[in-house]
Motif scaffolding. Sequence first.
Motif, mmCIF file in Angstrom:
data_model
loop_
_atom_site.group_PDB
_atom_site.id
_atom_site.type_symbol
_atom_site.label_atom_id
_atom_site.label_comp_id
_atom_site.label_asym_id
_atom_site.label_seq_id
_atom_site.Cartn_x
_atom_site.Cartn_y
_atom_site.Cartn_z
ATOM 1 N N ALA A 197 1.024 -1.318 -0.004
ATOM 2 C CA ALA A 197 -0.201 -0.053 -0.174
ATOM 3 C C ALA A 197 0.705 1.271 0.080
ATOM 4 O O ALA A 197 0.541 2.077 -0.620
ATOM 5 C CB ALA A 197 -0.716 0.059 1.359
ATOM 6 N N GLN A 198 2.016 1.118 0.836
ATOM 7 C CA GLN A 198 2.866 2.484 0.733
ATOM 8 C C GLN A 198 3.641 2.571 -0.529
ATOM 9 O O GLN A 198 3.706 3.581 -0.940
ATOM 10 C CB GLN A 198 3.919 2.121 1.671
ATOM 11 N N ILE A 199 3.893 1.678 -1.201
ATOM 12 C CA ILE A 199 4.764 1.694 -2.440
ATOM 13 C C ILE A 199 3.609 2.222 -3.495
ATOM 14 O O ILE A 199 3.888 3.081 -4.329
ATOM 15 C CB ILE A 199 5.079 0.132 -3.062
ATOM 16 N N MET A 200 2.254 1.725 -3.422
ATOM 17 C CA MET A 200 1.353 2.179 -4.470
ATOM 18 C C MET A 200 0.915 3.852 -4.122
ATOM 19 O O MET A 200 0.910 4.495 -5.184
ATOM 20 C CB MET A 200 0.095 1.348 -4.184
ATOM 21 N N ARG A 201 1.050 4.074 -2.922
ATOM 22 C CA ARG A 201 0.732 5.431 -2.399
ATOM 23 C C ARG A 201 2.014 6.572 -3.082
ATOM 24 O O ARG A 201 1.653 7.337 -3.512
ATOM 25 C CB ARG A 201 0.799 5.605 -1.034
ATOM 26 N N GLU A 202 3.219 5.942 -2.968
ATOM 27 C CA GLU A 202 4.420 6.727 -3.264
ATOM 28 C C GLU A 202 4.438 6.812 -4.946
ATOM 29 O O GLU A 202 4.476 7.752 -5.543
ATOM 30 C CB GLU A 202 5.628 5.720 -2.974
ATOM 31 N N MET A 203 3.929 5.741 -5.703
ATOM 32 C CA MET A 203 3.863 5.737 -7.081
ATOM 33 C C MET A 203 2.793 6.693 -7.432
ATOM 34 O O MET A 203 2.881 7.542 -8.412
ATOM 35 C CB MET A 203 3.661 4.437 -7.689
#
Length: 202
Positions: free
Chosen positions: A168-174
């Motif tokens: 979820a954090q990676i998706m948010r950063e992307m």
Amino acid sequence: TIVDFWIDRIKSMCCVQFSTVDQASETRMALDGVTWPQGNPKTLRVSFSTEEELKKHQESSSDALSRLGGDSNGRLGGVREWDKNKLDQEQERAKEREKRLVREKERRGEGRDVQEREKSVEKKPAAVKSLEDLFKKTVAGPAIYWKPLSEDQIKQKIEARNKKIMEAQIMREMMDTKESLQRSKKLLPARRRSRSSSGSSN
């Protein structure tokens, strides 16, 4: 006023003795042909009987209880009658499982040892575990049976949750980087236009 009462074990038939004939007649008129409980396709059939019939029913049910070794609550050797079928089914399932295991082992070539074990299994009835043995139970009623997680299961759940959080954090950063790129692309043409307009005015 009810003087005596009898009902069979499956609650499909009962006999009631009233103190007067008038009370019996009123009860018959009130209940005969009534659908009970609601949703039951059958209706109650109420008819007059004799005191001898009532005594005969009472004696036959008490004889059946004494033959089965039950108590007044309909328990058979500490087990309720409707639970007895469940215990029998569980024992049959355990025997079938044992036989299936025996067949599988015979296919693998372990025939002699298995046959000896099968004989010993047939002699000893399979021990049936109750829900209280297999699970923990809440104190409040109705009881809810539950089983605590093992250490491995807890670790797996924590790892899965952490993995989801990381994803979820990676998706948010992307998404944030994508949005910032889109904003910067929108700003670039506006800056160029403002520079060109300021250059043309000079």
